[in-house]
Motif scaffolding. Sequence first.
Motif, short mmCIF file in Angstrom:
data_model
loop_
_atom_site.label_atom_id
_atom_site.label_comp_id
_atom_site.label_asym_id
_atom_site.label_seq_id
_atom_site.Cartn_x
_atom_site.Cartn_y
_atom_site.Cartn_z
N UNK A 32 14.64 -4.61 -12.70
CA UNK A 32 13.50 -4.33 -11.86
C UNK A 32 13.26 -2.82 -11.78
N UNK A 33 12.00 -2.43 -11.93
CA UNK A 33 11.62 -1.01 -11.89
C UNK A 33 10.45 -0.83 -10.94
N UNK A 34 10.34 0.38 -10.40
CA UNK A 34 9.27 0.72 -9.45
C UNK A 34 8.15 1.49 -10.16
N UNK A 35 6.94 1.29 -9.67
CA UNK A 35 5.79 1.99 -10.24
C UNK A 35 4.77 2.28 -9.14
N UNK A 36 4.19 3.47 -9.20
CA UNK A 36 3.05 3.80 -8.36
C UNK A 36 1.81 3.59 -9.23
N UNK A 37 0.90 2.74 -8.77
CA UNK A 37 -0.26 2.39 -9.59
C UNK A 37 -1.56 2.62 -8.84
N UNK A 38 -2.47 3.38 -9.45
CA UNK A 38 -3.78 3.66 -8.85
C UNK A 38 -4.76 2.56 -9.25
N UNK A 39 -4.57 1.39 -8.66
CA UNK A 39 -5.35 0.20 -9.02
C UNK A 39 -6.05 -0.40 -7.81
N UNK A 40 -6.22 0.39 -6.76
CA UNK A 40 -6.70 -0.13 -5.48
C UNK A 40 -8.16 -0.58 -5.49
N UNK A 41 -8.96 -0.07 -6.41
CA UNK A 41 -10.38 -0.43 -6.40
C UNK A 41 -10.65 -1.82 -6.94
N UNK A 42 -9.82 -2.29 -7.88
CA UNK A 42 -10.05 -3.59 -8.50
C UNK A 42 -9.01 -4.65 -8.16
N UNK A 80 0.83 -1.20 0.00
CA UNK A 80 0.00 0.00 0.00
C UNK A 80 0.87 1.26 0.00
N UNK A 81 0.32 2.32 -0.55
CA UNK A 81 1.01 3.63 -0.57
C UNK A 81 0.06 4.65 0.03
N UNK A 82 -0.11 4.63 1.36
CA UNK A 82 -1.11 5.50 2.00
C UNK A 82 -0.79 6.99 1.89
N UNK A 83 0.46 7.35 1.62
CA UNK A 83 0.83 8.76 1.53
C UNK A 83 0.41 9.39 0.19
N UNK A 84 0.04 8.59 -0.79
CA UNK A 84 -0.35 9.10 -2.10
C UNK A 84 -1.64 9.91 -2.00
N UNK A 85 -1.75 10.95 -2.84
CA UNK A 85 -2.98 11.78 -2.85
C UNK A 85 -4.20 10.96 -3.23
N UNK A 108 -5.59 6.94 -3.82
CA UNK A 108 -5.19 5.60 -3.38
C UNK A 108 -4.35 4.88 -4.44
N UNK A 109 -3.23 4.32 -4.00
CA UNK A 109 -2.30 3.67 -4.92
C UNK A 109 -1.51 2.58 -4.20
N UNK A 110 -0.84 1.76 -5.00
CA UNK A 110 0.10 0.77 -4.50
C UNK A 110 1.47 1.08 -5.06
N UNK A 111 2.50 0.71 -4.30
CA UNK A 111 3.88 0.74 -4.78
C UNK A 111 4.19 -0.65 -5.31
N UNK A 112 4.63 -0.72 -6.57
CA UNK A 112 4.96 -1.99 -7.19
C UNK A 112 6.44 -2.05 -7.53
N UNK A 113 7.03 -3.23 -7.41
CA UNK A 113 8.35 -3.52 -7.94
C UNK A 113 8.13 -4.58 -9.00
N UNK A 114 8.54 -4.27 -10.24
CA UNK A 114 8.23 -5.13 -11.39
C UNK A 114 9.53 -5.57 -12.05
#
Length: 123
Positions: free
Chosen positions: A56-66, A35-40, A42-48
């Motif tokens: 490996x790269x990092x991504x902030x993804x606004x996918x919390x609803x689904x 989870x990334x609760x500090x995001x404006x 809702x989002x997750x922090x991903x390592x892909x």
Amino acid sequence: MHLTHDPAAPAADMINFEDFLKVDIRVGTIVSAEPYPEARKPAFKLLIDFGPAIGQKRSSAQITENHAWEDLPGRQVAAVVNFLPRQIGKFMSEVLTLGFADEAGAVMLFAPDRTVPNGSRLF
């Protein structure tokens, strides 16, 4: 250019094939998600993991609803890997994880139907 979740929105301006080739879309496997609760929004922090050429790269993804963050590790996703990194709060997002809007406008991740090698490029 304004991105919209509206399926009735008109198509974007025409581009040539060379412009399309400039956007490097690859598949990778999510190594970790949290989870990334500090995001404006809702989002997750991903390592892909995009394989040996990209790593490996990092991504902030606004996918919390689904999507639940606990279910994401091991899942393959598509992402743009050649955008400049973008600061999202205190987190540096290195790739743009791709998805489509569902009926309510919430993002559903975009992925291949079957497992493909990490780093495979969309064409």
